[in-house]
Design a protein around this motif. Structure first.
Motif, PDB file in Angstrom:
ATOM      1  N   PHE A 182      -1.131  -2.671  45.949  1.00 27.45           N
ATOM      2  CA  PHE A 182      -1.003  -1.963  44.666  1.00 27.45           C
ATOM      3  C   PHE A 182       0.054  -2.612  43.790  1.00 27.45           C
ATOM      4  O   PHE A 182      -0.135  -2.839  42.587  1.00 27.45           O
ATOM      5  CB  PHE A 182      -0.671  -0.492  44.927  1.00 27.45           C
ATOM      6  N   TRP A 183       1.177  -2.933  44.395  1.00 24.62           N
ATOM      7  CA  TRP A 183       2.264  -3.533  43.627  1.00 24.62           C
ATOM      8  C   TRP A 183       1.867  -4.917  43.095  1.00 24.62           C
ATOM      9  O   TRP A 183       2.128  -5.251  41.932  1.00 24.62           O
ATOM     10  CB  TRP A 183       3.516  -3.630  44.502  1.00 24.62           C
ATOM     11  N   VAL A 184       1.190  -5.696  43.926  1.00 26.32           N
ATOM     12  CA  VAL A 184       0.747  -7.028  43.494  1.00 26.32           C
ATOM     13  C   VAL A 184      -0.239  -6.894  42.335  1.00 26.32           C
ATOM     14  O   VAL A 184      -0.173  -7.634  41.336  1.00 26.32           O
ATOM     15  CB  VAL A 184       0.116  -7.782  44.681  1.00 26.32           C
ATOM     16  N   ALA A 227      -0.407  -4.451  40.186  1.00 30.31           N
ATOM     17  CA  ALA A 227       0.316  -4.020  38.982  1.00 30.31           C
ATOM     18  C   ALA A 227       1.029  -5.202  38.341  1.00 30.31           C
ATOM     19  O   ALA A 227       1.003  -5.386  37.115  1.00 30.31           O
ATOM     20  CB  ALA A 227       1.308  -2.922  39.348  1.00 30.31           C
ATOM     21  N   VAL A 228       1.658  -6.029  39.185  1.00 31.13           N
ATOM     22  CA  VAL A 228       2.368  -7.200  38.658  1.00 31.13           C
ATOM     23  C   VAL A 228       1.380  -8.142  37.951  1.00 31.13           C
ATOM     24  O   VAL A 228       1.615  -8.624  36.840  1.00 31.13           O
ATOM     25  CB  VAL A 228       3.115  -7.927  39.783  1.00 31.13           C
ATOM     26  N   TRP A 270      -1.492  -7.551  36.689  1.00 32.63           N
ATOM     27  CA  TRP A 270      -2.094  -6.989  35.470  1.00 32.63           C
ATOM     28  C   TRP A 270      -1.107  -6.967  34.310  1.00 32.63           C
ATOM     29  O   TRP A 270      -1.454  -7.303  33.177  1.00 32.63           O
ATOM     30  CB  TRP A 270      -2.591  -5.569  35.772  1.00 32.63           C
ATOM     31  N   LEU A 271       0.152  -6.626  34.641  1.00 32.75           N
ATOM     32  CA  LEU A 271       1.131  -6.543  33.561  1.00 32.75           C
ATOM     33  C   LEU A 271       1.605  -7.924  33.135  1.00 32.75           C
ATOM     34  O   LEU A 271       1.761  -8.214  31.953  1.00 32.75           O
ATOM     35  CB  LEU A 271       2.342  -5.719  34.013  1.00 32.75           C
ATOM     36  N   ALA A 272       1.840  -8.757  34.123  1.00 30.70           N
ATOM     37  CA  ALA A 272       2.438 -10.051  33.796  1.00 30.70           C
ATOM     38  C   ALA A 272       1.394 -11.113  33.539  1.00 30.70           C
ATOM     39  O   ALA A 272       1.704 -12.202  33.083  1.00 30.70           O
ATOM     40  CB  ALA A 272       3.346 -10.495  34.950  1.00 30.70           C
ATOM     41  N   GLY A 273       0.180 -10.782  33.861  1.00 32.14           N
ATOM     42  CA  GLY A 273      -0.836 -11.820  33.755  1.00 32.14           C
ATOM     43  C   GLY A 273      -1.383 -11.944  32.344  1.00 32.14           C
ATOM     44  O   GLY A 273      -1.045 -11.191  31.429  1.00 32.14           O
ATOM     45  N   ASP A 274      -2.266 -12.943  32.202  1.00 30.28           N
ATOM     46  CA  ASP A 274      -2.830 -13.269  30.905  1.00 30.28           C
ATOM     47  C   ASP A 274      -4.333 -13.150  30.978  1.00 30.28           C
ATOM     48  O   ASP A 274      -4.932 -13.441  32.005  1.00 30.28           O
ATOM     49  CB  ASP A 274      -2.433 -14.704  30.555  1.00 30.28           C
ATOM     50  N   LYS A 316      -7.473 -14.841  30.107  1.00 32.41           N
ATOM     51  CA  LYS A 316      -7.964 -16.107  29.559  1.00 32.41           C
ATOM     52  C   LYS A 316      -9.237 -15.911  28.747  1.00 32.41           C
ATOM     53  O   LYS A 316      -9.505 -16.613  27.789  1.00 32.41           O
ATOM     54  CB  LYS A 316      -8.271 -17.076  30.695  1.00 32.41           C
ATOM     55  N   THR A 375      -2.945 -16.718  36.174  1.00 32.17           N
ATOM     56  CA  THR A 375      -1.610 -17.171  35.793  1.00 32.17           C
ATOM     57  C   THR A 375      -0.774 -15.958  35.442  1.00 32.17           C
ATOM     58  O   THR A 375      -1.297 -14.936  35.006  1.00 32.17           O
ATOM     59  CB  THR A 375      -1.667 -18.102  34.561  1.00 32.17           C
ATOM     60  N   VAL A 376       0.540 -16.079  35.624  1.00 35.16           N
ATOM     61  CA  VAL A 376       1.429 -14.970  35.283  1.00 35.16           C
ATOM     62  C   VAL A 376       2.509 -15.464  34.335  1.00 35.16           C
ATOM     63  O   VAL A 376       3.658 -15.658  34.715  1.00 35.16           O
ATOM     64  CB  VAL A 376       2.060 -14.335  36.537  1.00 35.16           C
ATOM     65  N   HIS A 391       3.909 -13.943  31.827  1.00 32.63           N
ATOM     66  CA  HIS A 391       4.889 -12.959  31.370  1.00 32.63           C
ATOM     67  C   HIS A 391       5.668 -12.342  32.513  1.00 32.63           C
ATOM     68  O   HIS A 391       6.265 -11.284  32.360  1.00 32.63           O
ATOM     69  CB  HIS A 391       4.183 -11.816  30.609  1.00 32.63           C
ATOM     70  N   THR A 438       8.283  -3.839  36.813  1.00 30.58           N
ATOM     71  CA  THR A 438       7.744  -4.305  38.096  1.00 30.58           C
ATOM     72  C   THR A 438       8.779  -4.177  39.207  1.00 30.58           C
ATOM     73  O   THR A 438       8.468  -3.790  40.336  1.00 30.58           O
ATOM     74  CB  THR A 438       7.266  -5.754  38.008  1.00 30.58           C
TER      75      THR A 438
END
Lengths: 446, 279
Positions: free
Chosen positions: A422-424, A426-427, A429-433, A435, B214-215, B217, B227
């Protein structure tokens, strides 16, 4: 006023005469029948006085001092030197004597071949007396005293309430058989060649055989009969039964059993009195302690399968120092952990290096309920040790079970990987881009 | 032995008195048995003990006969006490049986094992033979004791004991039988299934490798607080599982929840802004 003065005087005299004393008190009432002379027992009574006892004398028919008043015993010990008395004053009845014993007062009974209220009380103590009028006689060993005066060796004691290395004792009186009551035990057995008979000539031989065949119990003969027996009541009072009063007399104490060898009567009488008056072989429990292993506080309840340490301190009365001293000599003490029936019975050994301390560690059974630590030590000749401590045992609480089990590893791994996943997510989805957004945008602008 | 020494003074006393001595004339015993054809009869020696004990079966009869006479002139005498003593040395049990003697000194005693007398002491299968001796006591003569023989008799019923007697001796120890320990499956089996639970991760990692996300952000100051706080929340739950109590979890969790909510609002707002057009 007078009673207070006499009390002070007696206290002072007690403080001065601080020799061997009993664990239950020093006042002795001697009920002496008028046909017996106090001076004929001077060796015995002086020996008692020297030990520190206070003797009060009265006749059986005297009204005062009463042995018991309003259910409270007036004296700590009673000596009944009234072997042939048939009538007593109102305060001495079989019931009052038994009440005295149940209130931790010790009584020394003396019998004779006559039938008296005391000899009717004897069967209550599981003593089987011979027919009236048949004293104990023995033709062995050959001697110049009449056959009714018998020397008895002291070497056959099985229970060492009195020493077994004394000179033989002169005895005159009756013998009795002992029933199988375990509270009763022999202190001095009759010699094997002795028997109870009322004849004085050889022509009485037929009467002896007839008596044996007629009465269903056979002949009162041999070493299975006793002349001195002890009875330990459950409440602590002791009763000593002696078949004849002359054992305590001066004549026998000073008589020689052989050239230059005095009889053991004086010392035997004193040792018998010291057992009867709870000076010797007296035990008590001083303290009880129980706790979990590696824990010092006494808990209100235990959990099943606990390791528990039970400790008790036991003292024995030392007559010479008039004090209770720790005693580590009991080798067969047992502890029972009981709920209706003993669930655990284990030996309670003495702790070496710590006098008077007995300790054992054991595991509490895996049944819950209300248990008792029971120490119940009864041996012939010794006071009974009873102690019972109630303690509840509860099943384990929800958080006292094993916390992590190896069978649950897959579930631990599954739950943790769910959290991590779940944490991975969330990371990512939030930090990703996105394309596809770029591509679309790129496509759109062009 | 010490008993002998202690009774030495009594023996010395005995020697001082002079009286006529009794002895037995022609003591014999006869054993009649329903199985044997003729009865066995043997004289009893007063001087030496027989080598083997006399054995009696359950239906045998032992007849003992003798005459009590004065040693000097052989005159028959009826002593006051003529007792047969049966003694078991191992337990100390004793039985005394008086024997009827005529005025001429003749005595007969019959021991029928089918109807034994009450004076016979109890015997057990392991007890040694009873020592049988004769005691003669008289007002007019010196007493005499004769060891006759050793007697082996069948075992008797055990002596009836008082119901409380056992509690006056050592009682047998009782050990509680505990329930067996909870059985768990073997650890390798648990480890295998734990590994099996981890296999979807392999699939996931493989699929991620094909996508290659890719991450960019990841360390942005608007995303990172949320996070990390989310990670901290997961760590708090793990800590609760291992160690904490509910009260502490609620306390820490309350604090963390407020912080995470604010950080999350900010992070989500940021991603929303990104999607609507600023990037």
């Amino acid at each position: 006023m007078v009673s207070i003065c006499s009390l002070l005087v007696s206290l002072l005299s007690l403080a001065l005469l601080s020799l061997a004393k009993s664990s239950t008190g020093d006042s002795v009432l001697v009920v002496l029948e008028p046909t017996l002379d106090q001076a004929n027992f001077s060796v015995f009574f002086d020996g008692l006085k020297k030990k520190g006892y206070e003797l009060t004398f009265r006749a059986p028919k005297d009204v005062s001092p009463a042995i018991i008043q309003d259910d409270i015993p007036s004296f700590s010990h009673v000596i009944l030197f009234a072997p042939e008395t048939k009538a007593y004053a109102g305060d001495i009845t079989p019931q009052s004597l038994v009440t005295l014993l149940s209130k931790n007062t010790n009584v020394l009974f003396v019998l004779s071949s006559k039938q008296t209220p005391v000899s009717s009380l004897a069967p209550e103590f599981s003593l089987i007396l011979p027919p009236p009028g048949t004293p104990l006689i023995s033709h062995f060993p050959e001697r110049d005293t009449p056959p009714s005066v018998i020397p008895i060796p002291t070497t056959t004691n099985t229970i060492p309430v009195t020493s077994s290395n004394l000179s033989p004792i002169w005895y005159s009186g009756v013998s009795f058989a002992l029933g199988n009551n375990p509270l009763l035990f022999p202190i001095l057995r009759a010699p094997p060649e002795s028997f109870a008979a009322d004849s004085t000539e050889d022509t009485g031989a037929d009467a002896v055989v007839d008596a044996a065949e007629k009465s269903g119990e056979g002949l009162w003969a041999g070493s299975s009969m006793s002349v001195v027996a002890g009875f330990q009541t459950r409440e602590g009072g002791r009763a000593a039964w002696v078949g004849g009063v002359e054992v305590f007399g001066d004549e026998f104490a000073n008589k020689e059993v052989a050239a230059g060898v005095k009889s053991g009567n004086a010392q035997f009488a004193q040792e018998l009195a010291s057992w009867a008056f709870q000076e010797s072989f007296a035990l008590r429990v001083d303290s009880i302690d129980h706790h979990r292993v590696n824990d010092t506080t006494v808990r209100e309840h235990y959990t099943t399968n606990d390791q528990v340490v039970y400790t008790t301190h036991i003292s024995k009365f030392n007559a010479e120092t008039n004090a209770w001293e720790p005693f580590s000599g009991i080798t067969d003490l047992q502890l029972e952990f009981t709920m209706l029936d003993p669930h655990v019975r284990t030996a309670l050994p003495p702790v070496p290096g710590s006098p008077g301390e007995y300790s054992v560690t054991f595991r509490v059974p895996d049944r819950h309920g209300v248990f008792k630590f029971v120490v119940d030590y009864k041996r012939k000749g010794w006071t009974h040790i009873h102690s019972s401590t109630t303690v509840p045992v509860v099943p384990p609480r929800h958080d006292e079970y094993p916390r992590f089990l190896s069978a649950a590893w897959p579930y631990y791994v599954g739950a943790i990987s769910t959290s991590v996943a779940f944490w991975v997510f969330a990371v990512l989805w939030l930090a990703g881009d996105d394309k596809s957004l770029y591509k679309k945008k790129g496509g759109k602008t062009q | 032995m010490t008993w002998l020494l202690k009774s030495l003074p009594l023996l010395v006393l005995a020697a001082a008195v002079q009286a006529s001595v009794l002895t037995l004339q022609s003591p014999r015993y006869t054993i009649t048995s329903p199985t044997a054809t003729h009865p066995r009869s043997e004289p009893v020696s007063l001087v030496e003990k027989p080598a083997t004990p006399v054995v009696l079966g359950p239906a045998d009869t032992l007849k003992l006969s003798f005459q009590v006479v004065e040693k000097d002139d052989g005159k028959g005498v009826q002593p006051h006490q003529t007792f047969l003593r049966f003694y078991d040395e191992s337990t100390g049990e004793e039985g005394i049986q008086p024997i009827r003697v005529t005025s001429g000194g003749k005595a007969k005693f019959e021991l029928n094992m089918a109807r034994p007398p009450a004076s016979l002491p109890p015997t057990s299968p392991t007890s040694p033979p009873l020592k049988v001796s004769l005691l003669l006591g008289s007002f007019a003569h010196s007493p005499a004791k004769f060891d006759l023989f050793e007697l082996s008799i069948p075992a008797s019923q055990p002596v009836a004991q008082h119901p409380d007697e056992a509690s006056f001796h050592l009682l047998p120890e009782i050990q509680h039988t505990f329930r067996p320990e909870q059985k768990l499956p073997p650890r390798p089996v648990s480890a295998f299934f734990a590994a099996l639970v981890l296999t979807p991760w392999v699939v996931l990692i493989g699929l991620c490798a094909t996508i290659q996300p890719t991450v960019p952000h990841l360390f942005s100051p608007r995303i990172l607080p949320f996070t990390t706080l989310l990670g901290a929340f997961e760590a708090l739950l793990l800590w609760y599982w291992v160690d904490l109590k509910i009260g502490q979890v609620l306390m820490y969790g309350g604090v963390l929840a407020v912080l995470t909510a604010t950080a999350g609002k900010q992070a989500l707002g940021t991603t929303g802004a990104w999607r609507t057009g600023s990037k």
